[in-house]
Design a protein around this motif. Structure first.
Motif, mmCIF file in Angstrom:
data_model
loop_
_atom_site.group_PDB
_atom_site.id
_atom_site.type_symbol
_atom_site.label_atom_id
_atom_site.label_comp_id
_atom_site.label_asym_id
_atom_site.label_seq_id
_atom_site.Cartn_x
_atom_site.Cartn_y
_atom_site.Cartn_z
ATOM 1 N N MET A 1 0.822 -1.199 0.000
ATOM 2 C CA MET A 1 0.000 0.000 0.000
ATOM 3 C C MET A 1 0.866 1.263 0.000
ATOM 4 O O MET A 1 0.561 2.250 -0.658
ATOM 5 N N ARG A 2 1.948 1.186 0.756
ATOM 6 C CA ARG A 2 2.873 2.324 0.806
ATOM 7 C C ARG A 2 3.433 2.621 -0.577
ATOM 8 O O ARG A 2 3.467 3.777 -1.023
ATOM 9 N N ASP A 3 3.885 1.584 -1.266
ATOM 10 C CA ASP A 3 4.439 1.765 -2.614
ATOM 11 C C ASP A 3 3.367 2.250 -3.583
ATOM 12 O O ASP A 3 3.644 3.048 -4.492
ATOM 13 N N ALA A 4 2.147 1.760 -3.398
ATOM 14 C CA ALA A 4 1.050 2.176 -4.272
ATOM 15 C C ALA A 4 0.745 3.655 -4.096
ATOM 16 O O ALA A 4 0.461 4.372 -5.075
ATOM 17 N N LEU A 5 0.816 4.132 -2.869
ATOM 18 C CA LEU A 5 0.580 5.553 -2.609
ATOM 19 C C LEU A 5 1.671 6.419 -3.235
ATOM 20 O O LEU A 5 1.387 7.474 -3.821
ATOM 21 N N VAL A 6 2.915 5.979 -3.120
ATOM 22 C CA VAL A 6 4.018 6.732 -3.724
ATOM 23 C C VAL A 6 3.867 6.771 -5.240
ATOM 24 O O VAL A 6 4.021 7.827 -5.875
ATOM 25 N N ALA A 7 3.547 5.619 -5.835
ATOM 26 C CA ALA A 7 3.382 5.560 -7.297
ATOM 27 C C ALA A 7 2.245 6.452 -7.752
ATOM 28 O O ALA A 7 2.368 7.191 -8.759
ATOM 29 N N ALA A 8 1.120 6.428 -7.048
ATOM 30 C CA ALA A 8 -0.024 7.263 -7.410
ATOM 31 C C ALA A 8 0.321 8.738 -7.271
ATOM 32 O O ALA A 8 -0.035 9.560 -8.134
ATOM 33 N N ALA A 9 1.007 9.083 -6.185
ATOM 34 C CA ALA A 9 1.366 10.480 -5.955
ATOM 35 C C ALA A 9 2.257 11.009 -7.074
ATOM 36 O O ALA A 9 2.004 12.094 -7.632
ATOM 37 N N GLN B 1 2.622 9.873 -10.112
ATOM 38 C CA GLN B 1 1.892 9.929 -11.377
ATOM 39 C C GLN B 1 1.114 11.237 -11.479
ATOM 40 O O GLN B 1 1.144 11.913 -12.521
ATOM 41 N N LEU B 2 0.453 11.607 -10.387
ATOM 42 C CA LEU B 2 -0.311 12.856 -10.385
ATOM 43 C C LEU B 2 0.595 14.079 -10.373
ATOM 44 O O LEU B 2 0.294 15.090 -11.009
ATOM 45 N N PHE B 3 1.699 14.000 -9.657
ATOM 46 C CA PHE B 3 2.630 15.129 -9.637
ATOM 47 C C PHE B 3 3.141 15.429 -11.041
ATOM 48 O O PHE B 3 3.262 16.602 -11.442
#
Length: 222
Positions: free
Chosen positions: A1-9, A11-13
């Motif tokens: 979940m931690r890695d998923a949050l970083v990846a999503a962040a 991507q949006l950045f």
């Protein structure tokens, strides 16, 4: 979940910009709730630097595990290489973060605070190792600052090249420069300062009060 949050962040950045991206948008893309985000990251800035807490802990443990036989300047240089290894584990992410940090003043300030924590960890170790020196604190702080400056110069050069080439070669060269500047000899052992010794020459047969008076006069006592 931690890695998923970083990846999503990230991507949006990259798509929308850091300032324009909200935590709600990050958790929506990652498919988790806000509570899950803040369980891993205290703030949006922290998601940009997800690995520094672990790296700082690794560095602190590495320094603590050393022995008094370790050459201290070489030990802190090796500790700094742990930071390089963290960046080199994922060059693509590291380059993206570098570019993002350059564009966002708030992230640059946050990064400086992280760098200062690394420098403090190095300085605290060196202060302990140089405790026997009169200039131990000054020497420790100067060397720690030099290690961080040299490491960051080499690291940023590698990041500016988009992570091309061997990052360790540049950092090794930078660390060698620090070691050549500050020496690689062993730390001198603590020196016991001899206590003052007073020699008083007195006439044979002089009364004891006279001898005591002469001693007090020599020591500068009333």
């Amino acid at each position: 979940m931690r890695d998923a949050l970083v990846a999503a962040a990230f991507q949006l950045f990259l798509e929308r910009g850091y300032e324009q991206t909200t935590v709600d948008e990050i958790v929506a893309l990652a498919g988790v709730g806000r509570r899950s985000f803040f369980r891993y990251f205290p703030s949006k800035e922290d998601v940009v630097f997800p690995d520094h807490e672990r790296c700082l802990a690794d560095m602190t443990a590495f320094l603590a595990d050393g022995s008094d036989d370790d050459e201290p300047v070489g030990r802190v240089c090796d500790a700094a290489r742990l930071v390089l290894r963290m960046y080199a584990e994922n060059p693509t992410f590291s380059v993206q973060r570098y570019r993002l940090t350059k564009r966002v003043p708030g992230l640059r300030a946050y990064e400086l605070s992280v760098v200062w924590r690394y420098e403090r960890a190095l300085a605290e170790y060196l202060r302990r190792r140089f405790a026997a020196r009169r200039d131990g604190t000054l020497r420790a702080d100067v060397i720690a600052a030099a290690v961080v400056a040299a490491h960051n110069n080499a690291l940023r050069s590698w990041l500016r090249s988009d992570g091309q080439g061997e990052a360790s070669a540049a950092v090794d060269h930078a660390m060698a420069l620090v070691q050549s500047a500050f020496g690689g000899g062993p730390v001198p052992p603590a020196v016991e300062r001899p206590e003052d010794v007073v020699v008083v020459v007195s006439r044979r047969g002089a009364p004891l009060w006279r001898v005591v008076q002469e001693i007090e006069t020599t020591l500068g006592r009333d």
